[in-house]
Design a protein around this motif. Structure first.
Motif: not given
Length: 328
Positions: A153-161, A185-191
């Protein structure tokens, strides 16, 4: 002659010396990939103290196996949170190894498991190959929660660009397939938007590091056709998704001089209007990949802000209720 250098935060100017802006073609890819791989090999000398990294291969519905790197902090408590991470590289470049140290630091500092996806790259494997690889890794993590020692129950998706774009697309797939309830969801300057190109971009954004021309090249390679055309789905280009409701809590950070600033701001606005709890940070004077200026106060502040947000997003109190599910 540049038109936006005067807008760059002076603290970030040293970073521009490390990442020159170069327009490239598909013919240049093999040489660029080899240089990046060599640079990565030189940088990976030993694992971060307090974190172990192992390799695994995730079966996919398409019959191939998706390679993942699993970063586990020492003494990670049972039922820990997990981040499924997609690396950047404009869809054309990068690897799970390229983010090895960064992912190890994330695992240690957030006290979570980080599963980094070595997804297949365009143009050799166009859409939906990369996002399906990311989803296969996500489903494997969810289905193997007990053996991995994580809380499903504590799953995140993340990525950069480009990885941030793939994380956002993976979240859309998870919502619509209704197999996995994401916490964050953890989005670092996402494309996010294939329509961002030389004719549509802010003229004062995207001059450095990742240009509008390279952006169109990356998107066209992913789509297998010229970017910006009709009929592109949200699982390829998340900004094209008609409905953003039912997505998990979202964090987005981007620099004001980043080519992706406008599309990130618009995506955040649409998320908020769809009832998604959204945290947005815009850094003035910051270009794409500004974290390479490691000693700059703005870089340190952005890093700490992102880590604090990830800790909040993975905290048990913020588990999603998933009362409503949207449709593509």
């Amino acid at each position: 002659m540049t038109i936006s250098r005067h807008l760059v935060d002076p603290e970030l100017l040293p970073g521009l010396e490390l990442i020159p802006s170069v327009e490239f073609t598909l013919e240049d890819l093999p040489a660029i990939r080899e240089r990046m791989a060599e640079f990565t090999r030189m940088g990976v000398t030993e694992d971060l103290a307090g974190v172990s990294t192992t390799e695994d291969f995730v079966p996919s519905p398409q019959g191939h196996k998706v390679r993942v790197l699993i970063h586990r902090p020492d003494n990670l408590p049972p039922a820990a949170p997990v981040v499924v991470y997609s690396h950047g590289g404009g869809f054309l470049l990068g690897s799970a190894e390229s983010m090895r140290l960064s992912n190890q630091l994330m695992a240690r500092d957030v006290q979570c498991l980080v599963v980094s996806v070595d997804y297949r790259l365009p143009p050799e494997v166009p859409h939906p190959g990369p996002v399906e690889d990311c989803y296969a890794a996500l489903k494997w993590v969810h289905d193997n929660a007990p053996s991995l020692g994580i809380d499903p129950t504590r799953i995140a998706v993340a990525g950069e660009s480009a990885g941030g774009g793939l994380a956002a697309a993976t979240a859309l797939l998870a919502r619509d397939r209704d197999e996995i309830s994401l916490a964050y969801q953890h989005l670092i300057y996402p494309m996010l938007d294939d329509r961002t190109g030389p004719d549509t971009a802010n003229p004062y954004a995207g001059e450095f590091v990742w240009t509008a021309g390279n952006n169109q090249l990356g998107w066209s390679a992913l789509l297998g056709e010229p970017a910006g055309g009709e009929g592109v789905c949200g699982y390829a280009s998340p900004s094209r998704a008609q409905d953003l409701s039912g997505l998990p809590r979202t964090f987005i950070t981007v620099g004001a001089l980043d080519l992706f600033a406008d599309e990130n701001l618009e995506f955040a606005r649409r998320l908020m209007r769809a009832g998604v709890s959204t945290e947005l940070h815009l850094y003035p004077g910051a270009y794409h990949g500004f974290e390479l200026a490691k000693d700059a106060p703005v870089t340190k502040s952005a890093h700490e802000t992102a880590l604090a947000a990830l800790r909040r997003g993975l905290a048990p109190a913020f588990n999603p209720t998933s009362e409503s599910k949207g449709s593509e």
